[in-house]
Design a protein around this motif. Structure first.
Motif, PDB file in Angstrom:
ATOM      1  N   SER A 100       2.866   1.107   0.686  1.00  0.00           N
ATOM      2  CA  SER A 100       3.770   0.469  -0.507  1.00  0.00           C
ATOM      3  C   SER A 100       2.618   0.499  -1.724  1.00  0.00           C
ATOM      4  O   SER A 100       2.855   0.571  -2.732  1.00  0.00           O
ATOM      5  CB  SER A 100       4.645  -0.576   0.281  1.00  0.00           C
ATOM      6  OG  SER A 100       2.664  -1.560   0.645  1.00  0.00           O
ATOM      7  N   GLN A 141      12.259  -5.481  -3.249  1.00  0.00           N
ATOM      8  CA  GLN A 141      11.413  -5.661  -2.019  1.00  0.00           C
ATOM      9  C   GLN A 141      12.010  -6.834  -1.637  1.00  0.00           C
ATOM     10  O   GLN A 141      11.730  -7.916  -2.531  1.00  0.00           O
ATOM     11  CB  GLN A 141      10.053  -5.376  -2.725  1.00  0.00           C
ATOM     12  CG  GLN A 141       8.981  -6.035  -1.896  1.00  0.00           C
ATOM     13  CD  GLN A 141       7.582  -5.983  -2.419  1.00  0.00           C
ATOM     14  OE1 GLN A 141       7.272  -5.818  -3.217  1.00  0.00           O
ATOM     15  NE2 GLN A 141       7.105  -7.114  -1.951  1.00  0.00           N
ATOM     16  N   ASP A 145       0.961  -1.377   4.438  1.00  0.00           N
ATOM     17  CA  ASP A 145       0.541  -1.267   2.861  1.00  0.00           C
ATOM     18  C   ASP A 145      -0.212   0.260   2.502  1.00  0.00           C
ATOM     19  O   ASP A 145      -0.745   0.567   1.305  1.00  0.00           O
ATOM     20  CB  ASP A 145      -0.852  -2.567   1.790  1.00  0.00           C
ATOM     21  CG  ASP A 145      -1.492  -1.748   3.069  1.00  0.00           C
ATOM     22  OD1 ASP A 145      -1.793  -1.963   3.984  1.00  0.00           O
ATOM     23  OD2 ASP A 145      -2.358  -3.019   2.806  1.00  0.00           O
ATOM     24  N   TYR A 203      11.907  -2.929   2.427  1.00  0.00           N
ATOM     25  CA  TYR A 203      12.794  -3.069   1.759  1.00  0.00           C
ATOM     26  C   TYR A 203      13.880  -2.781   1.861  1.00  0.00           C
ATOM     27  O   TYR A 203      13.713  -2.825   2.638  1.00  0.00           O
ATOM     28  CB  TYR A 203      12.097  -1.861   0.323  1.00  0.00           C
ATOM     29  CG  TYR A 203      10.683  -1.602   0.174  1.00  0.00           C
ATOM     30  CD1 TYR A 203      10.467  -2.369  -1.607  1.00  0.00           C
ATOM     31  CD2 TYR A 203       9.280  -1.472   0.801  1.00  0.00           C
ATOM     32  CE1 TYR A 203       9.597  -2.419  -2.151  1.00  0.00           C
ATOM     33  CE2 TYR A 203       8.079  -1.613   0.228  1.00  0.00           C
ATOM     34  CZ  TYR A 203       8.234  -2.012  -1.313  1.00  0.00           C
ATOM     35  OH  TYR A 203       6.984  -1.370  -1.646  1.00  0.00           O
TER      36      TYR A 203
END
Length: 738
Positions: free
Chosen positions: A469, A403, A466, A394
């Protein structure tokens, strides 16, 4: 004007909230405020303060606010796919181009019958009582920008030229109303289709010629020289234009003093027994360095106790060693093409080390260990971002959080191929399944994404697995937690600790690893004037190898060496694949495939073909592959059809037919149609049946432009991930993994 009765509904608990609330007053969930750009004008169907479709609050004739951000928007009708295809195909450029959010279907009697809504347009939301306005026009903001930013803007336009031209919308870059700026970013309000005669670089030169009059003194002569060279045709390709601008940026960059501050953190998380993530520098390390000696990497291992942590650490060690040479390059000797090739080489070496270890330990299928990768390499005035998988980068600036990587998953691939809008694609079964990661196959079938960004102001890059995110946690908390770094309100250590806490408390389903890269700039206008220099054309990379300002998903891998779908994201809520995608394809081709006597008349083509070499941001392997054509046709290659052809018995082939070469013997070529994986078994068998065509006939069709042989890095629907994670086809039991 605001409707006092309108409320913003929490996406989690659906409680009503005042429009000015940042968090839900009932459950404290951050409230997304999605202001959408309307392609068209809503003044004929409502006034400011009215609600469209019981959810979209009209702010002005071109802007609405989604008051139900937790509900999926309505999607465009399938027959309108051609009108929206450029937005889908250009998703790798979503930093510069708004993406489709959904549509509003209007009552009968209205024309058009639906309004297209675009998300993340260049809008400014100002104040507690939101005052919504458009970002400044490029031409208005130009004269007040620094020379570095002026060249940065021109560089972005040059990067966008070829992709937009391929989609038939390049005239959007010459429309002063559509062309906006959001800080250092060039942004388009929407896309406009080109006239019959699309603009060429000559017209771009004429546009830029006017800018030279108000350019900063250091680059005024440079801009005038480039404009004249474009008009005269001496700069006749986007690649050459980018190379000239790169040299100008490199000259300016030597007057820019920069420093880098990095911190990394990794945590097992509350629900995992083992941490499969890894990072460089090691967790908890704080680095303060000049740009040319810094590097940050985040890896998310795949394979559980079978070796995900081994793969991630092996990738870190290998890439860190390989990239060290790049960090020693003098700022004035950085060649972007060479840097990208070296970055890809480093990723390929790491991939093969993991893959070879898998082979030596006889790991097969889902037992193979692998890892995702995202890394940031600051070199001079540029930040190089490389990624594979779904670990993300990001970019946080005073204007927003962006992003900049596109996940290597099924949903992104479907959008990039023009099959679905993103917010629809992520709802489909298997949408979060990865299509590639390091270590799952040889590097010949790996396609990392590399890109670069011009840094002309203080900025923060966040690299994350992740574990953070997922569920849009970065988008929810960037403004409160990360943005204060830029104004000195928070330090990197406190922010890193807070992000790990948010990942564990708001998500908590996975390991989490982050790297924060704070890029600080001290810039003063140079006293010297730079000159435009046209480099040797033989040193200019082709369109396929040009580095783009926005990310792309890698092309699907050849089925001869299938990339494994490595995993699903457990938190993603998914549903079955809709028949609206499968049925039209099936009806258009079923008659032809059943009737074998028609097989020698297979060829057609989309009305707006997109050269594979112009697909954005996916970089080439270190060695450029041989150009494919009918002259050197080989098994595994894909032929794309270009024009609709009438067939026997009142049938015809529609655009976008792809054929995969099985083999060639003398004048006979055996092919199979694709895709077949998402079709019912009985139909898939028909589609997969071999087709015999005369080689001489193919040559004639190629000369007519009826067909084309796709290049090695082209996107096409012939490549499908193969694994137990593949979703079942509609109305069929089980998975089609054969």
């Amino acid at each position: 004007m605001e409707n006092d009765a309108a409320t913003l509904h929490c996406p989690i608990c659906q409680a009503d909230n005042p429009l000015t609330n940042k968090f839900c007053q009932q459950c404290s969930t951050p409230l997304p405020q999605r202001y959408l750009w309307v392609v068209g004008d809503v003044s004929g169907v409502g006034s400011p303060g009215d609600l469209l479709a019981d959810r979209y609050l009209i702010i002005n004739p071109s802007v609405v606010l989604d008051t139900h951000p937790g509900l999926p928007p309505q999607v465009p009708d399938l027959e309108n796919i051609q009108a929206i295809r450029p937005y889908l195909r250009l998703i790798p450029y979503r930093l510069n181009i708004p993406q489709i959010y959904g549509v509003v279907h209007l009552p009968p009697g209205y024309s058009p019958s639906e309004l297209l809504l675009l998300e993340k347009p260049p809008l400014v939301v100002d104040g507690a009582e939101p005052n919504i306005s458009l970002c400044s026009k490029f031409t208005d903001a130009w004269q007040n920008a620094t020379s570095m930013r002026q060249l940065n803007w021109l560089w972005q336009i040059a990067q966008l030229w070829q992709p937009l031209k391929s989609e038939g919308v390049v005239s959007s870059l010459l429309d002063t109303h559509l062309l906006r700026v959001e800080g250092s970013l060039i942004k388009l309000l929407e896309l406009r289709f080109d006239p019959t005669q699309p603009p060429e670089l000559v017209q771009l030169g004429e546009f830029w010629q006017q800018l030279g009059k108000t350019a900063k003194p250091a680059i005024a002569e440079f801009v005038e020289q480039i404009s004249n060279l474009l008009i005269a045709g001496e700069i006749n390709t986007p690649e050459l234009l980018i190379a000239v601008l790169d040299q100008g940026l490199r000259d300016l960059g030597q007057t820019q003093n920069s420093s880098i501050h990095i911190i990394t953190k990794t945590d097992t998380g509350p629900r995992r027994e083992r941490n499969e993530d890894a990072c460089y520098p090691s967790s908890g390390t704080i680095v303060n360095k000049p740009p040319h000696t810094a590097l940050a990497i985040v890896c998310d291992g795949i394979g559980g106790h079978e070796g995900g942590n081994v793969a991630s650490n092996l990738a870190i060690d290998t890439i860190q060693q390989q990239v060290q040479e790049l960090t020693r390059l003098p700022a004035d000797h950085v060649d972007p093409a060479i840097v990208l090739a070296d970055l890809e080489k480093a990723v390929a070496i790491a991939n093969d080390k993991i893959s070879q270890r898998n082979d030596s330990e006889h790991r097969q299928g889902r037992k193979r260990m692998g890892t995702t990768l995202v890394m940031a390499l600051p070199l001079g005035h540029e930040m190089y971002i490389t990624h594979v998988g779904d670990s993300r980068a990001y970019w946080i600036t005073p204007q927003g959080c962006y992003q900049v990587t596109l996940d290597d998953d099924v949903a992104s691939r479907e959008v990039r191929l023009g099959y679905a809008i993103y917010r629809e694609a992520v709802q489909q079964s298997g949408a979060g399944s990865l299509v590639q990661a390091l270590g799952m196959s040889p590097s010949s079938s790996l396609h990392p994404t590399a890109q670069r960004f011009i840094c002309d102001e203080d900025t923060v890059f966040l690299l994350t697995s992740d574990g953070l995110s997922d569920f849009d946690r970065v988008e929810e908390y960037w403004e409160k937690e990360i943005l204060p770094i830029l104004n000195g309100g928070k330090n990197l250590t406190d922010v890193a600790n807070r992000l790990i806490e948010l990942a564990n408390t708001k998500n908590g389903h996975d390991n989490v690893t982050i790297a924060l890269v704070h890029y600080q700039v001290k810039y003063t206008e140079p006293s010297v004037k730079i000159q435009a220099v046209i480099p040797d054309s033989t040193a200019i990379p082709t369109a396929a190898a040009v580095v783009r300002p926005a990310p792309a998903t890698p092309p699907a891998t050849n089925l001869g060496q299938p990339t494994k779908v490595l995993r699903k994201k457990a938190p993603t809520k998914i549903s079955n694949l809709p028949l609206t995608i499968i049925v039209p394809l099936l009806l258009g081709f079923l008659t032809f495939w059943i009737t074998s006597s028609m097989r020698d008349r297979l060829f057609s083509n989309p009305s707006n073909p997109i050269p594979a070499t112009n697909l954005p941001a996916t970089t080439e392997q270190p060695e450029t592959p041989q150009r494919r054509s009918l002259d050197n046709l080989a098994p595994g290659w894909v032929i794309k059809i270009n024009k609709t052809i009438p067939l026997e018995k009142d049938t015809s082939l529609q655009p976008n037919v792809y054929l995969k070469v099985d083999n060639r013997q003398n004048d006979s070529v055996s092919l199979r149609r694709c895709p077949v994986k998402t079709l019912p078994p009985e139909v898939a068998k028909l589609f997969a049946a071999p087709i015999k065509l005369e080689y001489s006939k193919l040559q004639g069709l190629e000369k007519q432009g009826t067909i084309e042989v796709l290049q090695a890095n082209s996107d096409n629907p012939c490549e499908f991930p193969i694994s137990d994670d593949l979703p079942p086809a509609p109305n069929t039991p089980g998975n089609l993994n054969q």
